[in-house]
Design an enzyme around this catalytic site. Structure first.
Site, short mmCIF file in Angstrom:
data_model
loop_
_atom_site.label_atom_id
_atom_site.label_comp_id
_atom_site.label_asym_id
_atom_site.label_seq_id
_atom_site.Cartn_x
_atom_site.Cartn_y
_atom_site.Cartn_z
N CYS A 200 0.79 -1.21 0.00
CA CYS A 200 0.00 0.00 0.00
C CYS A 200 0.83 1.28 0.00
CB CYS A 200 -0.90 -0.05 1.22
SG CYS A 200 -2.24 1.08 1.21
N ARG B 22 -2.60 4.48 5.53
CA ARG B 22 -3.20 3.85 4.37
C ARG B 22 -3.56 2.39 4.64
NH1 ARG B 22 -1.80 6.61 -0.59
NH2 ARG B 22 -1.79 4.64 -1.70
N TRP C 161 0.08 -4.31 2.05
CA TRP C 161 -1.27 -4.76 2.37
C TRP C 161 -1.49 -6.01 1.54
CZ3 TRP C 161 -6.11 -5.02 -0.25
CH2 TRP C 161 -7.24 -5.10 0.57
N ASN D 13 3.20 -1.52 -5.76
CA ASN D 13 1.78 -1.46 -5.41
C ASN D 13 0.97 -1.91 -6.62
OD1 ASN D 13 2.28 -0.46 -2.89
ND2 ASN D 13 1.68 1.64 -3.34
N GLY D 14 -0.13 -2.60 -6.38
CA GLY D 14 -0.98 -3.06 -7.48
C GLY D 14 -1.03 -4.58 -7.51
N GLU E 186 -24.34 4.70 5.30
CA GLU E 186 -23.05 5.23 5.73
C GLU E 186 -22.82 4.97 7.22
OE1 GLU E 186 -19.38 7.36 6.04
OE2 GLU E 186 -20.37 6.09 4.56
N LYS F 95 -19.64 2.89 8.76
CA LYS F 95 -18.71 3.39 9.77
C LYS F 95 -18.59 2.41 10.93
CE LYS F 95 -17.03 6.97 8.12
NZ LYS F 95 -17.19 6.24 6.86
N GLU G 34 -16.62 -0.83 9.89
CA GLU G 34 -15.20 -0.76 9.56
C GLU G 34 -14.31 -0.43 10.74
OE1 GLU G 34 -14.59 2.02 6.37
OE2 GLU G 34 -15.74 3.60 7.31
N HIS H 133 -40.46 -7.09 5.17
CA HIS H 133 -40.33 -8.08 4.10
C HIS H 133 -39.18 -9.04 4.36
CE1 HIS H 133 -43.40 -6.15 1.69
NE2 HIS H 133 -42.79 -4.98 1.85
N LYS I 244 -6.62 2.79 3.19
CA LYS I 244 -7.22 4.10 2.94
C LYS I 244 -7.48 4.33 1.46
CE LYS I 244 -8.62 8.27 3.92
NZ LYS I 244 -9.94 8.45 4.54
#
Length: 599
Positions: free
Chosen positions: A2, A27, A73, A99-100, A474, A478, A481, A497, A594
């Site tokens: 990362c 990150r 990461w 990275n990637g 949202e 929050k 996470e 339902h 991040k």
């Protein structure tokens, strides 16, 4: 991914690299490593775990004036020292940080094994360094070797390559994952994020996708020009706050003031967004608006879509950018697409923008980082002005996204049928937001008490309808996470339902209750939950019947269209305090990063 840091110059590389890694910890990462050139030989240190453990192994006084470093990461292979970057070739001459994701790494690794190369990690990156080492025997320059190898690579990369026999240069490359150069006096810095550079320089150059460059202490050649970033070391420091999420929540009133500054026009009851580069005639020709984002950016887009439909009376919706290009979307020339990304480097969002550009769509960006990939690919848009956001959980950037979309909706509405009186009401509502957000933040102690009361819950519902639905999504995001508590968001009318079967005394529900035309409907939903013994926490600016709910998180009243912006703030505080009560590492939630620059 990362985090990438590189240095070449006259100074000591180790402290620059280690401090750079520390600044990129936000990150998200699981291991770290560093490679230094010492007397034309590589010295490599790796550590699964935190950067501080790597620092203890290396020491700030390690010799060497050129080096590369990385926080990983995990995408390929478990979290181990062997899988941490940098990766080296068999001879120990070359080192790579990356990275990637190399999508054809299985084929590349299989070919290397067939050729007798002994691989020591499970990563896709290790294949790159062995291939570069082999090709370097056949080329005159390291850049030529890197270019040849990358021509056979499928996937994304932000890459830095170091050859211990050529300690006067680094080779960098970018395709879908950011690389930025920092320009100093007789020294050059490399990073995946400008946060690692601002302590040393404000002069930066962003690499373009597909670009490969050789970097020396006093020279480099790229297609971009150096630009000044208006950020400083202090922007990335905690100050007196316990953690960055708390700091950034507290910064929201000022962040919203920056987003509004110079953009509201009380004379004509509208907003000015010059960055979108659309004149009134072009705005009137917009027949639909589609917001594209991932995670919190997607939910902010849902708030934006509701605002556009309410104020401009044209169809609008939001869609996860991660799904957009894979469903072969129909691109309409009358649709305005809005690509949302705090970092401006979110790979899924960038890919959606590239798909739109390829098919002739009209797309603007909503980003928080000048010079980022999404900003450059769009060419126009709305700068969020939230300031650097370090915590993985987005707060002030999310709020500034929704405020920016309110101004976009106001602008679209005023070139159509929104009256001057209606526009003036919205302008005053937007002006009131910073002080009202501060008023909500001032209820911190009350929210903390409610959060502690429910910290032992294992599951939680977030419920909303229409304006409250994206707020509920949202809020659940929050809580999930940063607390790791299982939270689900549902539209209020959908409870009956199916999800209502899960309601009991151990399943609290956070219900979003704006004081609008749907108040009685929302009260009915609460009564259904209470009839089954479920605790209810209401986030509201309405007057509710006495004894109806178990707790209230209050907000001031604004124009009903703008209430969702305020309703989000208590859900941030609630998630923060619940996570704090559980002892979570709030700024570095497990398994998350991040800036998500992989698929």
């Amino acid at each position: 991914m990362c985090g990438i840091v590189g240095y070449i110059g006259h100074g000591s590389a180790a402290p620059v690299l280690l401090e750079g890694l520390r600044r990129l910890e936000y990150r998200g990462y699981d291991s770290a490593g560093i490679a230094l050139v010492q007397r034309r030989r590589l010295k490599v240190h790796k550590a699964a775990g935190r950067v501080e453990e790597l620092r203890r192994r290396v020491g700030d006084d390690a010799p060497g004036s050129v080096g590369i470093a990385h926080t990983r990461w995990a995408t390929h292979g478990e979290v181990t020292d062997a899988n941490a970057h940098p990766h080296t070739d068999t001879s120990g001459r070359f080192a790579v940080v990356h990275n990637g994701i190399v999508e054809n790494s299985d084929q590349l690794r299989a070919k290397l094994i067939a050729d007798g190369v002994q691989l020591v990690s499970d990563t896709d990156t290790e294949a790159l360094v062995h291939l570069i080492a082999a090709r370097a025997e056949e080329t005159d320059t390291l850049e030529a070797a890197v270019r040849a190898v990358l021509s056979s690579v499928e996937g994304t990369y932000g890459l830095v390559v170091l050859d211990s026999k050529r300690p006067d240069e680094l080779v960098v490359a970018r395709n879908g994952s950011p690389i930025v150069l920092g320009v100093g006096e007789g020294e050059t810095f490399v990073a995946s994020d400008v946060a690692a550079l601002v302590r040393h320089t404000q002069q930066v150059v962003y690499l373009e996708d597909g670009e490969i460059a050789t970097v020396r202490a006093d020279a480099f050649r790229t297609s971009g020009r150096a630009q000044t970033v208006e950020l400083s070391e202090e922007d990335y420091e905690l100050g007196d706050a316990e953690d960055f999420m708390r700091k950034e929540m507290a910064e929201q009133p000022e962040a919203v003031r920056r987003a509004l500054r110079g953009r509201l026009d009380p004379r004509f009851a509208t907003a000015h967004l010059g960055g979108i580069r659309l004149d009134p005639r072009e705005l009137r020709n917009v027949r639909r608006v589609k917001f594209l984002g991932c995670g919190s950016a997607y939910y902010a887009g849902q708030v934006g879509a509701n605002l556009v439909e309410e104020l401009a009376r044209i169809p609008a919706d939001a869609e996860p950018a991660s799904e957009f290009r894979y469903r072969s979307p129909v691109i309409d020339s009358d649709t305005l697409y809005v690509a949302i990304s705090q970092s401006g480097e979110t790979l899924d969002t960038l890919a959606a923008v590239q798909e739109l550009n390829r098919k002739g769509g009209r797309v603007i960006g909503a980003v928080n980082v000048v010079g980022s990939a999404v900003a450059r690919e769009c060419g126009s848009g709305v700068f969020l002005h939230a300031g650097p956001e370090v915590s993985v959980a987005s707060t002030k950037a999310f709020t500034n996204m929704t405020v920016s979309f309110a101004m976009l909706a106001l602008l679209l509405g005023r070139v159509r049928d929104l009256s001057a009186a209606g526009g003036a009401r919205l302008v005053e509502g937007l002006r009131a937001l910073p002080d009202q957000i501060q008023a909500v933040l001032d209820t911190d102690a009350e929210v903390a008490e409610v959060a502690r009361r429910y910290a032992k819950a294992e599951h939680m519902f977030f419920i909303g309808r229409v304006r409250g639905w994206p707020v509920a999504r949202e809020g659940a995001q929050k809580l999930k996470e940063i607390s790791y508590l299982h939270a689900e968001a549902y539209q209020a009318a959908e409870l009956k339902h199916g999800p209502l079967a899960l309601i009991d005394r151990d399943m609290p529900s956070v219900v979003i209750v704006p004081n609008d035309e749907l108040l009685t409907k929302n009260i009915s939903t609460i009564e259904q939950i209470k009839a089954r013994g479920g605790p209810v926490i209401a986030v509201t600016n309405a007057t509710l019947p006495p004894g109806l709910v178990d707790a209230e998180l209050r907000i001031p009243s604004n124009s009903p269209e703008l209430d969702p912006i305020l309703l989000t703030i208590p859900t941030q505080l609630f998630a923060y305090h619940l996570a704090s009560a559980l002892g979570r590492d709030i700024d570095k939630p497990r398994n998350l990063a991040k800036s998500v620059t992989v698929e």
